[in-house]
Scaffold this active site. Structure first.
Site, PDB file in Angstrom:
ATOM      1  N   ARG A  97      38.761   4.812  50.926  1.00  0.00           N
ATOM      2  CA  ARG A  97      37.845   4.324  49.906  1.00  0.00           C
ATOM      3  C   ARG A  97      36.557   3.863  50.582  1.00  0.00           C
ATOM      4  O   ARG A  97      36.602   3.424  51.739  1.00  0.00           O
ATOM      5  CB  ARG A  97      38.446   3.118  49.158  1.00  0.00           C
ATOM      6  CG  ARG A  97      39.548   3.490  48.201  1.00  0.00           C
ATOM      7  CD  ARG A  97      38.948   4.060  46.915  1.00  0.00           C
ATOM      8  NE  ARG A  97      39.932   4.762  46.120  1.00  0.00           N
ATOM      9  CZ  ARG A  97      40.275   6.044  46.268  1.00  0.00           C
ATOM     10  NH1 ARG A  97      39.734   6.777  47.208  1.00  0.00           N
ATOM     11  NH2 ARG A  97      41.164   6.606  45.485  1.00  0.00           N
ATOM     12  N   ILE A  98      35.463   3.917  49.839  1.00  0.00           N
ATOM     13  CA  ILE A  98      34.230   3.331  50.378  1.00  0.00           C
ATOM     14  C   ILE A  98      34.383   1.821  50.334  1.00  0.00           C
ATOM     15  O   ILE A  98      34.811   1.260  49.320  1.00  0.00           O
ATOM     16  CB  ILE A  98      33.006   3.808  49.569  1.00  0.00           C
ATOM     17  CG1 ILE A  98      32.807   5.306  49.839  1.00  0.00           C
ATOM     18  CG2 ILE A  98      31.756   3.008  49.931  1.00  0.00           C
ATOM     19  CD1 ILE A  98      31.697   5.945  49.076  1.00  0.00           C
ATOM     20  N   ASN A 113      34.634   1.676  62.095  1.00  0.00           N
ATOM     21  CA  ASN A 113      35.260   2.808  61.401  1.00  0.00           C
ATOM     22  C   ASN A 113      35.456   3.925  62.406  1.00  0.00           C
ATOM     23  O   ASN A 113      34.613   4.142  63.275  1.00  0.00           O
ATOM     24  CB  ASN A 113      34.345   3.299  60.273  1.00  0.00           C
ATOM     25  CG  ASN A 113      34.947   4.484  59.530  1.00  0.00           C
ATOM     26  OD1 ASN A 113      36.135   4.483  59.188  1.00  0.00           O
ATOM     27  ND2 ASN A 113      34.146   5.514  59.284  1.00  0.00           N
ATOM     28  N   HIS A 115      35.854   8.000  62.553  1.00  0.00           N
ATOM     29  CA  HIS A 115      35.580   9.164  61.708  1.00  0.00           C
ATOM     30  C   HIS A 115      35.823  10.429  62.531  1.00  0.00           C
ATOM     31  O   HIS A 115      35.368  10.515  63.683  1.00  0.00           O
ATOM     32  CB  HIS A 115      34.124   9.101  61.228  1.00  0.00           C
ATOM     33  CG  HIS A 115      33.784  10.175  60.250  1.00  0.00           C
ATOM     34  ND1 HIS A 115      34.134  10.104  58.914  1.00  0.00           N
ATOM     35  CD2 HIS A 115      33.151  11.367  60.411  1.00  0.00           C
ATOM     36  CE1 HIS A 115      33.711  11.203  58.291  1.00  0.00           C
ATOM     37  NE2 HIS A 115      33.113  11.980  59.182  1.00  0.00           N
ATOM     38  N   ASP A 152      29.179   5.890  56.833  1.00  0.00           N
ATOM     39  CA  ASP A 152      29.243   6.672  58.079  1.00  0.00           C
ATOM     40  C   ASP A 152      27.926   6.681  58.859  1.00  0.00           C
ATOM     41  O   ASP A 152      27.667   7.624  59.625  1.00  0.00           O
ATOM     42  CB  ASP A 152      29.670   8.132  57.798  1.00  0.00           C
ATOM     43  CG  ASP A 152      31.126   8.240  57.352  1.00  0.00           C
ATOM     44  OD1 ASP A 152      31.905   7.311  57.637  1.00  0.00           O
ATOM     45  OD2 ASP A 152      31.476   9.250  56.726  1.00  0.00           O
TER      46      ASP A 152
HETATM   47  C1  GRF Z   1      41.739   9.714  61.494  1.00  0.00           C
HETATM   48  O1  GRF Z   1      41.563  11.066  61.823  1.00  0.00           O
HETATM   49  C2  GRF Z   1      40.419   9.035  61.271  1.00  0.00           C
HETATM   50  O2  GRF Z   1      39.394   9.576  62.039  1.00  0.00           O
HETATM   51  C3  GRF Z   1      40.165   9.301  59.815  1.00  0.00           C
HETATM   52  O3  GRF Z   1      41.432   9.190  59.197  1.00  0.00           O
HETATM   53  C4  GRF Z   1      42.445   9.552  60.147  1.00  0.00           C
HETATM   54  C5  GRF Z   1      43.454   8.441  60.177  1.00  0.00           C
HETATM   55  O4  GRF Z   1      44.555   8.818  60.927  1.00  0.00           O
HETATM   56  N1  GRF Z   1      39.201   8.369  59.267  1.00  0.00           N
HETATM   57  P1  GRF Z   1      45.855   7.914  61.035  1.00  0.00           P
HETATM   58  O5  GRF Z   1      46.256   7.498  59.643  1.00  0.00           O
HETATM   59  O6  GRF Z   1      45.511   6.744  61.899  1.00  0.00           O
HETATM   60  O7  GRF Z   1      46.867   8.805  61.673  1.00  0.00           O
END
Ligand code: GRF
Length: 204
Positions: A97-98, A113, A115, A152
């Site tokens: 979610r944002i 965060n 990403h 982001d």
């Molecule tokens: C990761 O790839 C992260 O970059 C993205 O969501 C995924 C989360 O992975 N935002 P996990 O649930 O920690 O395995």
């Protein structure tokens, strides 16, 4: 810059709160590396992340939209709960979610965060790995950045590049990206904790 290492030694130990909706492998990685987890908040009680929290007896806040009349009320309840856990650093590790502006302001400068792309490429969605494959780029990767009110787009702390190989699927590529995530997320946490410790020493 700190080197990416496990959490040990005399460095400050930040109490982390993790926001997660997915499998929870980043959460598991942080636990295995010895980071103190003060709280796990999720909007998906059936997620792998929630299961990891239960398995380890971590304080788990469950905030599925179905339990709240509006998104604003859900967000407010989650923020209240998070404040009560007094984390030093908040980590969005697969939160789908944002994050509301109130939460960003409440923990300004101490929310990270992760990403799964080399930001600013493939920002703003939950399908950054698929987007990279569709775009035909040869290198993608992952980024850890500070969270600001622009999705982001906050200051980047760590990045790692991952080559896209012939025959890669979203699954194979994401697995290689995640191997890098398990390295750069701890590195970014260490970096932020060290910067905060230095600042508080200078101002005390
Ligand atoms: C990761 O790839 C992260 O970059 C993205 O969501 C995924 C989360 O992975 N935002 P996990 O649930 O920690 O395995």
């Amino acid at each position: 810059m700190t080197t990416p290492s496990d959490w040990r030694g005399t460095a400050p130990r930040p109490r982390l709160a993790i926001l997660a909706s997915g499998r929870g492998t980043n959460l598991r990685n942080l636990l295995e590396r010895g980071y103190p987890i003060a709280a796990v908040a999720t909007n998906r009680p059936s997620s792998g992340a929630a299961a990891v929290a239960r398995e380890h007896g971590l304080p788990l806040g469950e905030f599925p939209q179905s339990r709240f009349p509006t998104a604003a009320e859900r967000d407010a309840a989650m923020l209240r709960w998070l404040r009560g856990q007094s984390p030093e650093i908040v980590v969005l590790a697969g939160y789908d979610r944002i994050v509301p502006a109130e939460l960003v302001r409440a923990f300004a400068g101490r929310i990270l965060n992760i990403h799964p792309s080399l930001l600013p490429a493939f920002a703003g969605g939950m399908d950054a790995v698929e987007q990279a494959l569709r775009a035909g780029v040869k290198i993608t990767g992952c980024t850890v950045h500070l969270v600001t009110e622009d999705v982001d787009a906050g200051p980047i702390l760590q990045q790692a590049g991952v080559p896209i190989l012939d025959g890669d699927t979203a699954l194979t590529l994401h697995a290689r990206i995640q191997a890098e995530e398990y390295r750069i997320l701890p590195a970014a946490i260490n970096e932020l904790a060290a910067a905060r410790a230095e600042l508080s020493e200078r101002t005390s």
